[in-house]
Scaffold this motif. Structure first.
Motif, PDB file in Angstrom:
ATOM      1  N   GLY A 143       0.820  -1.202   0.000  1.00 49.92           N
ATOM      2  CA  GLY A 143       0.000   0.000   0.000  1.00 49.92           C
ATOM      3  C   GLY A 143       0.856   1.256   0.000  1.00 49.92           C
ATOM      4  N   VAL A 144       0.223   2.409   0.219  1.00 52.93           N
ATOM      5  CA  VAL A 144       0.922   3.695   0.146  1.00 52.93           C
ATOM      6  C   VAL A 144       0.466   4.609   1.281  1.00 52.93           C
ATOM      7  CG1 VAL A 144       1.274   3.603  -2.346  1.00 52.93           C
ATOM      8  CG2 VAL A 144      -0.820   4.615  -1.442  1.00 52.93           C
ATOM      9  N   HIS A 145       1.279   5.642   1.574  1.00 53.68           N
ATOM     10  CA  HIS A 145       0.943   6.616   2.609  1.00 53.68           C
ATOM     11  C   HIS A 145       1.535   7.961   2.205  1.00 53.68           C
ATOM     12  CE1 HIS A 145       0.581   8.431   6.625  1.00 53.68           C
ATOM     13  NE2 HIS A 145       1.815   8.882   6.423  1.00 53.68           N
ATOM     14  N   GLY A 146       0.714   9.017   2.185  1.00 55.01           N
ATOM     15  CA  GLY A 146       1.232  10.335   1.851  1.00 55.01           C
ATOM     16  C   GLY A 146       0.158  11.231   1.285  1.00 55.01           C
ATOM     17  N   ASP A 147       0.583  12.370   0.710  1.00 53.65           N
ATOM     18  CA  ASP A 147      -0.408  13.277   0.135  1.00 53.65           C
ATOM     19  C   ASP A 147       0.055  13.845  -1.205  1.00 53.65           C
ATOM     20  OD1 ASP A 147       1.576  14.982   0.925  1.00 53.65           O
ATOM     21  OD2 ASP A 147       0.294  16.273   2.151  1.00 53.65           O
ATOM     22  N   ILE A 148       0.918  13.128  -1.904  1.00 54.58           N
ATOM     23  CA  ILE A 148       1.312  13.576  -3.227  1.00 54.58           C
ATOM     24  C   ILE A 148       0.284  13.110  -4.243  1.00 54.58           C
ATOM     25  CG2 ILE A 148       3.749  13.868  -2.738  1.00 54.58           C
ATOM     26  CD1 ILE A 148       4.312  11.132  -3.709  1.00 54.58           C
ATOM     27  N   SER A 149       0.402  13.601  -5.460  1.00 54.84           N
ATOM     28  CA  SER A 149      -0.741  13.565  -6.371  1.00 54.84           C
ATOM     29  C   SER A 149      -0.977  12.236  -7.061  1.00 54.84           C
ATOM     30  CB  SER A 149      -0.568  14.644  -7.446  1.00 54.84           C
ATOM     31  OG  SER A 149       0.625  14.423  -8.172  1.00 54.84           O
ATOM     32  N   SER A 150       0.005  11.383  -7.145  1.00 52.78           N
ATOM     33  CA  SER A 150      -0.167  10.176  -7.942  1.00 52.78           C
ATOM     34  C   SER A 150       0.166   8.944  -7.104  1.00 52.78           C
ATOM     35  CB  SER A 150       0.739  10.223  -9.176  1.00 52.78           C
ATOM     36  OG  SER A 150       0.620   9.059  -9.946  1.00 52.78           O
ATOM     37  N   TYR A 151      -0.809   8.046  -6.990  1.00 54.94           N
ATOM     38  CA  TYR A 151      -0.649   6.848  -6.178  1.00 54.94           C
ATOM     39  C   TYR A 151      -0.887   5.608  -7.036  1.00 54.94           C
ATOM     40  CZ  TYR A 151      -1.609   9.934  -2.149  1.00 54.94           C
ATOM     41  OH  TYR A 151      -1.597  10.928  -1.216  1.00 54.94           O
ATOM     42  N   THR A 152      -0.057   4.599  -6.831  1.00 59.23           N
ATOM     43  CA  THR A 152      -0.324   3.296  -7.426  1.00 59.23           C
ATOM     44  C   THR A 152       0.053   2.235  -6.409  1.00 59.23           C
ATOM     45  OG1 THR A 152       0.221   4.107  -9.642  1.00 59.23           O
ATOM     46  CG2 THR A 152       0.098   1.722  -9.337  1.00 59.23           C
ATOM     47  N   SER A 153      -0.917   1.523  -5.898  1.00 61.32           N
ATOM     48  CA  SER A 153      -0.620   0.437  -4.970  1.00 61.32           C
ATOM     49  C   SER A 153      -0.200  -0.805  -5.745  1.00 61.32           C
ATOM     50  CB  SER A 153      -1.838   0.129  -4.098  1.00 61.32           C
ATOM     51  OG  SER A 153      -2.082   1.177  -3.187  1.00 61.32           O
ATOM     52  N   GLY A 154       0.487  -1.698  -5.028  1.00 59.94           N
ATOM     53  CA  GLY A 154       0.994  -2.902  -5.673  1.00 59.94           C
ATOM     54  C   GLY A 154      -0.092  -3.931  -5.930  1.00 59.94           C
ATOM     55  N   ALA A 155       0.110  -4.732  -6.961  1.00 64.66           N
ATOM     56  CA  ALA A 155      -0.803  -5.829  -7.285  1.00 64.66           C
ATOM     57  C   ALA A 155      -0.426  -7.076  -6.503  1.00 64.66           C
ATOM     58  CB  ALA A 155      -0.761  -6.124  -8.784  1.00 64.66           C
ATOM     59  N   GLY A 156      -1.425  -7.858  -6.145  1.00 66.92           N
ATOM     60  CA  GLY A 156      -1.164  -9.130  -5.477  1.00 66.92           C
ATOM     61  C   GLY A 156      -0.524 -10.128  -6.418  1.00 66.92           C
ATOM     62  N   GLY A 157       0.338 -10.982  -5.881  1.00 66.13           N
ATOM     63  CA  GLY A 157       0.997 -11.994  -6.686  1.00 66.13           C
ATOM     64  C   GLY A 157       0.064 -13.130  -7.066  1.00 66.13           C
ATOM     65  N   SER A 158       0.334 -13.772  -8.198  1.00 66.50           N
ATOM     66  CA  SER A 158      -0.443 -14.939  -8.628  1.00 66.50           C
ATOM     67  C   SER A 158      -0.409 -15.994  -7.532  1.00 66.50           C
ATOM     68  CB  SER A 158       0.137 -15.516  -9.923  1.00 66.50           C
ATOM     69  OG  SER A 158       0.075 -14.587 -10.973  1.00 66.50           O
ATOM     70  N   GLY A 159      -1.585 -16.491  -7.166  1.00 67.80           N
ATOM     71  CA  GLY A 159      -1.686 -17.425  -6.060  1.00 67.80           C
ATOM     72  C   GLY A 159      -2.434 -16.843  -4.893  1.00 67.80           C
ATOM     73  N   GLY A 218      -2.772 -13.618  -3.731  1.00 68.12           N
ATOM     74  CA  GLY A 218      -2.352 -12.419  -3.010  1.00 68.12           C
ATOM     75  C   GLY A 218      -3.330 -11.274  -3.189  1.00 68.12           C
ATOM     76  N   GLY A 219      -3.614 -10.538  -2.093  1.00 67.72           N
ATOM     77  CA  GLY A 219      -4.514  -9.402  -2.170  1.00 67.72           C
ATOM     78  C   GLY A 219      -3.855  -8.200  -2.804  1.00 67.72           C
ATOM     79  N   ASN A 220      -4.645  -7.382  -3.504  1.00 65.96           N
ATOM     80  CA  ASN A 220      -4.130  -6.152  -4.111  1.00 65.96           C
ATOM     81  C   ASN A 220      -4.010  -5.049  -3.064  1.00 65.96           C
ATOM     82  OD1 ASN A 220      -4.077  -7.194  -6.781  1.00 65.96           O
ATOM     83  ND2 ASN A 220      -6.260  -6.784  -6.990  1.00 65.96           N
ATOM     84  N   GLY A 221      -3.017  -4.172  -3.251  1.00 63.23           N
ATOM     85  CA  GLY A 221      -2.942  -2.979  -2.433  1.00 63.23           C
ATOM     86  C   GLY A 221      -4.144  -2.085  -2.679  1.00 63.23           C
ATOM     87  N   ALA A 222      -4.396  -1.165  -1.735  1.00 56.57           N
ATOM     88  CA  ALA A 222      -5.597  -0.339  -1.773  1.00 56.57           C
ATOM     89  C   ALA A 222      -5.603   0.613  -2.959  1.00 56.57           C
ATOM     90  CB  ALA A 222      -5.713   0.458  -0.486  1.00 56.57           C
ATOM     91  N   ILE A 223      -6.812   1.037  -3.334  1.00 52.82           N
ATOM     92  CA  ILE A 223      -6.955   2.075  -4.344  1.00 52.82           C
ATOM     93  C   ILE A 223      -6.498   3.407  -3.764  1.00 52.82           C
ATOM     94  CG2 ILE A 223      -8.858   0.893  -5.485  1.00 52.82           C
ATOM     95  CD1 ILE A 223     -10.766   2.846  -4.075  1.00 52.82           C
ATOM     96  N   GLN A 224      -6.386   4.418  -4.606  1.00 59.30           N
ATOM     97  CA  GLN A 224      -5.875   5.713  -4.181  1.00 59.30           C
ATOM     98  C   GLN A 224      -6.708   6.297  -3.042  1.00 59.30           C
ATOM     99  OE1 GLN A 224      -4.951   8.434  -7.294  1.00 59.30           O
ATOM    100  NE2 GLN A 224      -5.546  10.227  -6.115  1.00 59.30           N
ATOM    101  N   PRO A 225      -6.066   6.719  -1.954  1.00 63.24           N
ATOM    102  CA  PRO A 225      -6.806   7.379  -0.876  1.00 63.24           C
ATOM    103  C   PRO A 225      -7.099   8.830  -1.230  1.00 63.24           C
ATOM    104  CG  PRO A 225      -4.489   7.346  -0.354  1.00 63.24           C
ATOM    105  CD  PRO A 225      -4.646   6.601  -1.658  1.00 63.24           C
ATOM    106  N   GLY A 258      -0.974 -13.588   0.705  1.00 62.59           N
ATOM    107  CA  GLY A 258      -0.831 -12.500   1.658  1.00 62.59           C
ATOM    108  C   GLY A 258      -1.843 -11.399   1.406  1.00 62.59           C
ATOM    109  N   GLY A 259      -2.220 -10.681   2.459  1.00 63.32           N
ATOM    110  CA  GLY A 259      -3.176  -9.588   2.331  1.00 63.32           C
ATOM    111  C   GLY A 259      -2.582  -8.378   1.632  1.00 63.32           C
ATOM    112  N   GLY A 260      -3.445  -7.575   0.989  1.00 59.02           N
ATOM    113  CA  GLY A 260      -3.013  -6.368   0.298  1.00 59.02           C
ATOM    114  C   GLY A 260      -2.876  -5.188   1.247  1.00 59.02           C
ATOM    115  N   GLY A 261      -1.844  -4.365   1.043  1.00 60.42           N
ATOM    116  CA  GLY A 261      -1.582  -3.232   1.911  1.00 60.42           C
ATOM    117  C   GLY A 261      -2.623  -2.132   1.796  1.00 60.42           C
ATOM    118  N   GLY A 262      -2.914  -1.470   2.915  1.00 55.48           N
ATOM    119  CA  GLY A 262      -3.839  -0.354   2.920  1.00 55.48           C
ATOM    120  C   GLY A 262      -3.171   0.925   2.450  1.00 55.48           C
TER     121      GLY A 262
END
Length: 292
Positions: A181-197, A199-206, A224-228
């Motif tokens: 996942g990601v944390h901050g207040d800059i303009s462009s966010y892309t969370s990581g994708a879960g791995g095949s098998g 894995g949960g995806n990281g969160a959408i842009q906050p 594994g769970g996806g990051g917030g």
């Protein structure tokens, strides 16, 4: 003879900013089958997935071990927490999160022969505070990806891919790491994708109104769970939970099995997918199994 092929996958780790590491994976498919005895009880446990952090100051949890006979697959490591521990050690390691605004966190270590290390986080300090890209959780087949930060883009690392296994007669991926996942207040966010098998995806842009939840891993894959994702210190986001593990056994169709009662063991037996064999998939519980 009673020869048994197995796939034993532990529960995946829960996520915070770092993605959860996949549960450890052990298998003899493609190798030497186990020679077992009838009328002997063999231990079996299906590990639960670890919980993700439920609040900004919460804690994510390692997945639980899965067991068959003397084999133990290690639960996946939890994803790193904001200003807290780096990714945890496990079957596969959890993705990293920062210790401080200028101190990236390392990924957790995987267990040899069962999984891979988690990816590291990245940190970019500014007048508005630190921006963090969480590392992806490690998978059974590949390392978790590192987070990246370069203003104005903030990216969580991808979860490491799991491994394919055809014990059920179909090639299927198990034990993929969670995306960071990601944390901050800059303009462009892309969370990581879960791995095949699983894995949960990281969160959408906050947004400035709050955070966004990482996705849970798929049950019975050990993913594994996806990051917030959080907007500065605003709460309201959740790291994804790890997926539960699984124990799958393939044995000659002349045999049958009996599960112990009282431990919540749940299984299903397929006698059609692989001619001459039964495939028993145990999806929950703890107890013993006996062949006859």
């Amino acid at each position: 003879p009673l020869t048994v092929q197995y796939l034993v996958v532990a529960g995946g780790g829960g996520a915070w900013i770092g993605g959860g590491g996949a549960g450890g994976l052990l298998t003899n498919v493609g190798g030497t089958a186990l020679s077992l005895n009838t009328a002997t009880t063999y231990n079996v446990t299906v590990g639960d997935g670890g919980a993700g952090a439920a609040t900004y100051s919460g804690t994510s949890v390692n997945g639980s071990n899965s067991i068959f006979d003397s084999l133990t697959s290690i639960g996946g490591g939890f994803g790193g927490q904001n200003f807290g521990p780096a990714g945890a050690t496990g079957g596969s390691g959890g993705g990293g999160a920062p210790f401080a605004s200028s101190n990236p966190g390392s990924g957790g270590l995987g267990t040899s022969g069962q999984g891979s290390n988690g990816g590291a986080s990245a940190t970019y300090a500014s007048a508005n505070g630190g921006f963090y890209g969480g590392g992806g959780g490690g998978g059974a087949g590949a390392l978790g990806g590192n987070g990246t930060v370069s203003s104005p883009t903030l990216t969580g690392g991808n979860g490491g891919n799991g491994l394919q296994n055809n014990i059920t007669g179909t090639n299927t991926y198990y034990a993929g790491g969670g995306g960071g996942g990601v944390h901050g207040d800059i303009s462009s966010y892309t969370s990581g994708a879960g791995g095949s098998g699983g894995g949960g995806n990281g969160a959408i842009q906050p947004s400035s109104s709050g955070g966004a939840a990482g996705s849970n891993a798929i049950a019975n894959t050990g993913g594994g769970g996806g990051g917030g994702a959080s907007y500065q210190s605003v709460g309201g986001f959740t790291g994804g939970a790890g997926g539960s593990g699984v124990v799958i056994l393939r044995y000659p169709d002349a045999y049958s099995t009996q599960l112990s009662t009282g431990g919540g063991l749940i299984s299903a037996v397929d006698s059609t997918s692989v001619p001459g064999y039964k495939i028993e998939t145990i999806t929950a519980g703890s107890g013993t199994i006996t062949f006859a």
